[in-house]
Design an enzyme around this catalytic site. Structure first.
Site, PDB file in Angstrom:
ATOM      1  N   HIS A 188     -33.289  51.244 -26.718  1.00  0.00           N
ATOM      2  CA  HIS A 188     -34.504  50.787 -27.422  1.00  0.00           C
ATOM      3  C   HIS A 188     -35.798  51.118 -26.679  1.00  0.00           C
ATOM      4  O   HIS A 188     -36.736  50.309 -26.649  1.00  0.00           O
ATOM      5  CB  HIS A 188     -34.424  49.291 -27.687  1.00  0.00           C
ATOM      6  CG  HIS A 188     -33.419  48.893 -28.729  1.00  0.00           C
ATOM      7  ND1 HIS A 188     -32.979  49.744 -29.718  1.00  0.00           N
ATOM      8  CD2 HIS A 188     -32.753  47.713 -28.926  1.00  0.00           C
ATOM      9  CE1 HIS A 188     -32.104  49.119 -30.486  1.00  0.00           C
ATOM     10  NE2 HIS A 188     -31.945  47.892 -30.022  1.00  0.00           N
ATOM     11  N   HIS A 262     -36.811  45.563 -35.708  1.00  0.00           N
ATOM     12  CA  HIS A 262     -35.640  44.866 -35.159  1.00  0.00           C
ATOM     13  C   HIS A 262     -35.662  43.368 -35.461  1.00  0.00           C
ATOM     14  O   HIS A 262     -35.361  42.551 -34.593  1.00  0.00           O
ATOM     15  CB  HIS A 262     -35.556  45.094 -33.651  1.00  0.00           C
ATOM     16  CG  HIS A 262     -34.177  44.968 -33.077  1.00  0.00           C
ATOM     17  ND1 HIS A 262     -33.479  43.782 -33.078  1.00  0.00           N
ATOM     18  CD2 HIS A 262     -33.371  45.869 -32.470  1.00  0.00           C
ATOM     19  CE1 HIS A 262     -32.303  43.964 -32.487  1.00  0.00           C
ATOM     20  NE2 HIS A 262     -32.214  45.228 -32.114  1.00  0.00           N
ATOM     21  N   GLU A 397     -30.963  47.689 -38.921  1.00  0.00           N
ATOM     22  CA  GLU A 397     -31.985  48.521 -38.297  1.00  0.00           C
ATOM     23  C   GLU A 397     -31.861  49.969 -38.790  1.00  0.00           C
ATOM     24  O   GLU A 397     -31.026  50.730 -38.281  1.00  0.00           O
ATOM     25  CB  GLU A 397     -31.826  48.493 -36.777  1.00  0.00           C
ATOM     26  CG  GLU A 397     -31.734  47.106 -36.175  1.00  0.00           C
ATOM     27  CD  GLU A 397     -31.031  47.121 -34.835  1.00  0.00           C
ATOM     28  OE1 GLU A 397     -31.439  47.903 -33.937  1.00  0.00           O
ATOM     29  OE2 GLU A 397     -30.043  46.365 -34.670  1.00  0.00           O
TER      30      GLU A 397
END
Length: 433
Positions: A188, A262, A397
């Site tokens: 991420h 997210h 996501e």
């Protein structure tokens, strides 16, 4: 100017609050008042809707007037007048920079709070099937909790959503080493990804929507990525109960880009998400190995616990004897939505919470979606008065495939100078009675 007119004319009459913007405070105010008088007529009771029908999210205020008694254009003007944007200070970063929070509201009881720290959606209110409002995202009450320990609650993810094996990739023969923050891998965007950056944020209001525009410059070398990446994300809340999210980026050097949102959802507001009914129209996943890095293969979902092509409870097969479930400690996998990459908007997932009747649909231009079943929530985090226990939230996501920079058979995530990265995610809110 606000005109409050209350009428008592038999059973079933309603109280109407008419909020007039300054533009309506002159000649139009009389016609608006007359509209309210018309709306007060008490006709026959409406027939109940079908028990299987899916409706736009129920409003927590008075029901809309029928088309037989009101001019649709005037009703639309009344609805749009209820749109609002409000901004306030959310706190300060350790270096003294101020963080703000914007509240967006539409006329049907949907509202959300967005902060420019990480572009985080801290609160998202939608009515249930009975019109009762509830917060459907996990998050915190204050900035300090986000600074202390945030497992990406509600945040913008970048430069690269999901994992890159060993934090390494090569472009045109040149190797790059990223920050590793997930064991031996990069996750991420790294230690200080976009979720931990202070974005520029500009609220806006249009005729039938409200929103914020967020922008951020990720400089060359940030977290190990090449190139200066200029990023823009626009959140738009519409009066049709959609949260539309547009992502754009440009670069001065070739670099991987894979942006997403997210949010952790719980459509009941609290408790386990295992009874939520989930549909993902995907025939394949990208199976993973150690560290949840894709093997490079595609695996059919048919006959496995990963088959969500027909809606089923998230918890129905989560404890099945399946090697992939053991690796992820549950669902934490990439579901393939498209055979080819294009800009068509497709359904990534549809979720129904049976008790509240809330329905969430996630639509995307992306070729895949990561479904995460909250496997690492363990009760150690508490936010907004709720303890976030194991599997008390789920994520959908939209994304390109994980580890794409190292997988030649996966759709490319490389953005080159002169190109514009552009993708869209849409949350649609409704109810089912």
């Amino acid at each position: 100017m606000t005109i409050l007119m209350t009428f008592s004319k038999g059973a079933g009459c309603q109280t109407f609050r008419l909020a007039c913007r300054p533009a309506l405070a002159s000649g139009k105010s009389f016609s608006m008042a007359m509209l309210v008088l018309l709306l007060c007529g008490c006709g026959p009771a409406q027939q109940p809707t079908s028990s299987t029908s899916t409706q736009p999210a129920a409003t927590a205020t008075s029901s809309a007037p029928s088309a037989a008694t009101a001019d649709p254009q005037q009703v639309k003007q009344m609805n749009n007048a209820a749109l609002s944007v409000q901004s306030k200070v959310f706190g300060q970063l350790p270096d003294g920079r101020e963080v703000s929070l914007v509240t967006l509201k539409n006329s049907h009881g949907v509202e959300l709070d967005v902060t420019n720290y990480g572009g985080i959606i801290t609160r998202l209110i939608t009515p249930d099937a009975k019109g009762q409002p509830g917060d459907i995202v996990l998050g915190y009450d204050n900035l300090q909790q986000y600074l202390d320990n945030n497992p990406y609650f509600g945040a913008i993810i970048g430069r690269f959503g999901n994992r890159i094996a060993k934090g390494q990739f090569a472009i045109d023969g040149k190797s790059y080493q990223l920050a590793n923050n997930d064991g031996d891998n990069h996750l991420h965007g790294g230690v200080q990804g976009f979720d931990k950056k202070l974005w520029q944020m500009q609220p806006f209001q249009h005729a039938d929507s409200v929103g914020v525009e967020l922008s951020y410059l990720s400089v060359d070398g940030e977290e190990g990525y090449p190139g200066n990446l200029q990023v823009k994300v626009i959140y738009t809340l519409t009066n049709t109960n959609e949260l539309q999210m547009q992502f754009q980026a440009t670069t001065d050097q070739t670099t991987p880009v894979n942006l997403t949102q997210h949010s952790y959802f719980n459509l009941a507001g609290s408790g386990s998400i295992l009874e939520h009914q989930l549909e993902i129209p995907a025939a394949q996943i990208t199976p993973v190995g150690a560290g949840l890095i894709p093997t490079g293969e595609l695996q059919a979902v048919e006959g496995t616990a990963f088959d969500f092509r027909s809606a089923k409870a998230i918890g129905r097969d989560i404890a099945a004897e399946d090697a992939q479930l053991k690796l992820g400690l549950g669902y934490d996998h990439n579901f393939v939505l498209k055979a080819t990459v294009d800009d068509s908007l497709v359904l990534a997932g549809r979720v129904l919470e049976p008790k509240s009747g809330r329905v969430l649909e996630v639509w995307t231009e992306e070729p895949a979606v990561q479904f995460y079943s909250g496997n690492f929530l363990d009760g150690s985090l508490t936010g907004k008065g709720v303890q976030y226990a194991h599997r008390s939230g789920f994520c959908l996501e939209p994304q390109h495939y994980p580890d794409a920079p190292n997988q030649s058979t996966f759709p490319s995530t490389l953005l080159k100078p002169g190109e514009t990265y552009s993708t869209q995610i849409v949350y649609r809110f409704s109810t089912k009675s």
